[in-house]
Scaffold this active site. Structure first.
Site, PDB file in Angstrom:
ATOM      1  N   ARG A  34       0.859  -1.200   0.000  1.00 21.04           N
ATOM      2  CA  ARG A  34       0.000   0.000   0.000  1.00 21.04           C
ATOM      3  C   ARG A  34       0.890   1.244   0.000  1.00 21.04           C
ATOM      4  NH1 ARG A  34      -0.598  -2.365   4.942  1.00 21.04           N
ATOM      5  NH2 ARG A  34       0.609  -1.318   6.541  1.00 21.04           N
ATOM      6  N   LYS A  88      14.629 -16.093   6.751  1.00 18.89           N
ATOM      7  CA  LYS A  88      15.053 -17.471   7.090  1.00 18.89           C
ATOM      8  C   LYS A  88      14.140 -18.532   6.499  1.00 18.89           C
ATOM      9  CE  LYS A  88      12.434 -16.090  10.856  1.00 18.89           C
ATOM     10  NZ  LYS A  88      12.361 -15.359  12.087  1.00 18.89           N
ATOM     11  N   ASP A 184      11.147 -22.117  13.963  1.00 13.60           N
ATOM     12  CA  ASP A 184      12.004 -20.980  13.612  1.00 13.60           C
ATOM     13  C   ASP A 184      13.476 -21.372  13.839  1.00 13.60           C
ATOM     14  OD1 ASP A 184      12.233 -17.845  13.282  1.00 13.60           O
ATOM     15  OD2 ASP A 184      13.464 -18.389  15.014  1.00 13.60           O
ATOM     16  N   LYS A 188      16.917 -22.004  11.147  1.00 16.58           N
ATOM     17  CA  LYS A 188      18.259 -21.452  11.365  1.00 16.58           C
ATOM     18  C   LYS A 188      19.287 -22.574  11.544  1.00 16.58           C
ATOM     19  CE  LYS A 188      16.007 -17.419  13.407  1.00 16.58           C
ATOM     20  NZ  LYS A 188      15.475 -16.830  14.647  1.00 16.58           N
TER      21      LYS A 188
HETATM   22  N1  HSE Z   1      10.889 -14.815  16.254  1.00 19.53           N
HETATM   23  C1  HSE Z   1      12.298 -14.772  16.007  1.00 19.53           C
HETATM   24  C2  HSE Z   1      13.016 -14.827  17.348  1.00 19.53           C
HETATM   25  C3  HSE Z   1      12.663 -13.527  15.254  1.00 19.53           C
HETATM   26  O1  HSE Z   1      12.335 -14.705  18.373  1.00 19.53           O
HETATM   27  O2  HSE Z   1      14.224 -15.023  17.388  1.00 19.53           O
HETATM   28  C4  HSE Z   1      14.051 -13.512  14.665  1.00 19.53           C
HETATM   29  O3  HSE Z   1      14.244 -14.524  13.711  1.00 19.53           O
END
Ligand code: HSE
Length: 365
Positions: A34, A88, A184, A188
């Site tokens: 937007r 990531k 998450d 990584k």
């Molecule tokens: N949610 C992720 C963390 C953000 O808490 O590390 C960074 O990758």
């Protein structure tokens, strides 16, 4: 360097603000969903304004996710533009395809901020892997989980209470399941294992245990035994293979990682020549992550390349059956310490169970 930023969220804003302080970097376009009234014509809603603009030499992808981000990054690389991304999810899912595309078009793809946020972890890991033989990487790469576990340990607060707090502070992903279920960290972990060992590290083959089910009673039990619980990613070479997985660990209270406070990250590599080397700092947040993106941009601008030719692929099988640890395993109110188990054996033992019903943590002795 003429830059286009895709996505004007937390990281995109910081990248623009920091770029404005550097004469080498000029933000020529921002693609956003937007208008942003205060930015006027700088913002466009049309992707072709970026990909067809020959003056844009480098694209910063800050959209997040895997679908649109992949499409746009491929479009940028095919248009002969360098790409920097902190994404990531994208890199964990598509790094090989994107790297090959960058190679074919004679441009670079950099993603230092994709693990460790503001910490130059991936850059240094990759740099180190050129001449050292990395035998292990491990550590804390999720700020949200560290924030939760740290507050539970130090302040005796409940999981739900601290998670709400982490969400308010903006550490957690939009769906915090990705943080607390370890996904998450898994992204990584996979990216780190690939750069450390040159292996494919397919995410769906790597074990992952999160912290969703940890309770105040678990934490009390650990504290009474002078143990500190952290969510760890780890990857190491075995005889003839490699292991990579995500699991809570119980560390002796004098372990370096036991002292990591709040939402910080600490990640380490072990090299044949370097020995143990650790990186500590802010693993998330607009400015730290934005700065990491800026450093990648400057490396691109000045041609400080770590070439694909130095990414040494190895034909190593995933081997989750070698190194054994005892585990703390609680189901319902019943907690046991297991016999020494390899991660592969732990997965087989817990495969049929609902992750909401148990909490498991590897004991480091
Ligand atoms: N949610 C992720 C963390 C953000 O808490 O590390 C960074 O990758």
């Amino acid at each position: 360097m003429e830059i286009a930023i895709l996505g004007y969220g937390t990281v995109g804003r910081s990248v623009r603000a920091i770029a404005e302080t550097l004469p080498e970097l000029h933000v020529r376009r921002i693609l956003h969903r937007r208008e942003v009234p205060e930015l006027g014509d700088l913002v466009t809603l049309r992707p072709e304004d970026v990909f067809r603009d020959a003056a844009v030499d480098t694209v910063v992808e800050c959209i997040g996710g895997t679908d649109v981000a992949r499409e746009y990054v491929l479009a940028a690389l095919r248009a002969g533009k360098h790409v920097v991304t902190p994404n990531k999810n994208l890199i964990a899912a598509h790094d090989e395809e994107l790297r090959r595309c960058a190679d074919e078009h004679g441009v670079t793809l950099r993603y230092t901020a994709a693990a460790g946020g503001g910490i130059p972890w991936l850059y240094n890991l990759r740099r180190q892997a050129r001449a050292d033989r990395i035998t292990a990487v491990e550590g804390i790469l999720n700020g949200t989980c560290n924030y939760i576990l740290d507050a539970m340990h130090r302040e005796g607060r409940s999981f739900d209470d601290v998670l709400r707090d982490a969400q308010k502070r903006g550490y957690a992903e939009s769906d915090p399941s990705s943080d607390i279920d370890g996904l998450d960290t898994l992204h990584k972990c996979a990216i780190s294992a690939r750069l450390a060992f040159g292996v494919p590290a397919p995410e769906d083959a790597l074990p992952v245990f999160g912290i969703r089910a940890v309770t105040d009673e678990d934490i009390r039990y650990f504290k009474e035994r002078d143990l500190v619980c952290k969510l760890f990613m780890q990857a190491y070479l075995t005889e003839g293979g490699y292991a990579a997985y995500v699991c809570p660990v119980l560390l002796p209270s004098d372990h370096l990682a036991a002292h990591v406070p709040a939402n910080n990250n600490l990640v380490s590599l072990t090299g044949r020549y370097s020995g143990l080397m650790s990186f500590y700092g802010q693993g998330a947040g607009g400015d730290p992550t934005g700065l990491s993106v800026i450093e990648d941009l400057l490396d691109t601008a000045y041609g400080a390349r770590i070439d694909e030719t130095l990414y040494r692929e190895q034909e190593l099988p995933l081997d989750l059956d070698r190194v054994k640890h005892r585990y703390y395993l609680r189901e319902g109110k019943e907690a046991i310490l297991t016999e020494p188990l390899a991660p592969g054996e732990l997965v087989k033992m817990l495969r049929a169970k609902d992750p909401c019903d148990f909490f498991v943590a590897e004991i480091r002795e």
